[in-house]
Write a protein that holds these residues in place. Sequence first.
Motif, short mmCIF file in Angstrom:
data_model
loop_
_atom_site.label_atom_id
_atom_site.label_comp_id
_atom_site.label_asym_id
_atom_site.label_seq_id
_atom_site.Cartn_x
_atom_site.Cartn_y
_atom_site.Cartn_z
N ALA A 160 43.35 54.81 24.79
CA ALA A 160 42.21 54.05 25.30
C ALA A 160 42.42 52.56 25.07
CB ALA A 160 40.93 54.51 24.61
N ARG A 161 42.10 51.78 26.09
CA ARG A 161 42.25 50.33 26.02
C ARG A 161 41.08 49.66 26.72
NH1 ARG A 161 48.45 49.46 28.15
NH2 ARG A 161 49.49 50.03 26.21
N PRO A 162 40.62 48.52 26.18
CA PRO A 162 39.61 47.77 26.92
C PRO A 162 40.26 47.04 28.09
CG PRO A 162 40.25 46.56 24.96
CD PRO A 162 40.97 47.88 24.91
N SER A 163 39.46 46.79 29.11
CA SER A 163 39.94 46.07 30.28
C SER A 163 38.88 45.05 30.71
CB SER A 163 40.20 47.05 31.43
OG SER A 163 40.64 46.37 32.58
N ARG A 164 39.34 43.97 31.31
CA ARG A 164 38.42 42.99 31.87
C ARG A 164 37.90 43.43 33.22
NH1 ARG A 164 42.87 40.03 30.76
NH2 ARG A 164 42.79 38.92 28.81
N ASP A 165 38.75 44.18 33.96
CA ASP A 165 38.48 44.47 35.36
C ASP A 165 39.13 45.81 35.72
OD1 ASP A 165 38.51 44.60 38.17
OD2 ASP A 165 38.95 42.46 38.39
N LEU A 166 38.31 46.85 35.87
CA LEU A 166 38.85 48.18 36.14
C LEU A 166 39.52 48.26 37.51
CD1 LEU A 166 36.15 50.55 34.61
CD2 LEU A 166 38.30 49.75 33.61
N ALA A 167 39.02 47.52 38.49
CA ALA A 167 39.65 47.54 39.82
C ALA A 167 41.06 46.95 39.74
CB ALA A 167 38.79 46.78 40.83
N ALA A 168 41.23 45.86 38.99
CA ALA A 168 42.56 45.26 38.83
C ALA A 168 43.48 46.21 38.07
CB ALA A 168 42.45 43.92 38.11
N ALA A 169 42.96 46.86 37.03
CA ALA A 169 43.77 47.82 36.28
C ALA A 169 44.18 48.99 37.16
CB ALA A 169 42.99 48.32 35.06
N GLU A 170 43.27 49.46 38.00
CA GLU A 170 43.60 50.56 38.90
C GLU A 170 44.70 50.16 39.89
OE1 GLU A 170 41.56 53.49 42.22
OE2 GLU A 170 40.26 52.50 40.76
#
Length: 134
Positions: A12-22
Amino acid sequence: MIIDAKTHVRVARPSRDLAAAERFYVDGLGLAVQWRSTERVPGKHDLLMVGPPGGGWHFELTVDPEHPMEPTPTVDDLFVVYLDAPVEEEQVERLLAAGGTRVPSHNPYWDEYGVTVADPDGYRLVLCSRSWSI
């Protein structure tokens, strides 16, 4: 023994932007969306889970809109993929087009045997030309 080869693992990791991570992990790396939250629920994190279909592990990427957490990767937080083949420039270009940034590795070993690309949150993926064997 607590864990063995059949134990499923979640990172598990935090993200600023799930769309960018996807875009990075699905379009760039080729992982599949395993699950995602589809509606905002107060008090709950927004989630995106990605991994290989049928695999024994997955990434859980989270955003807590009510209490944002800035990702804090270090230069040695690595996700290493052993390709057992030369890293092709097309593979790297695909990751860059999906929002990654090519970076030199902190450890010169990874530059000798692969390519390091930071994801949109700064976590590092290494495409390694070597194979893994114990």
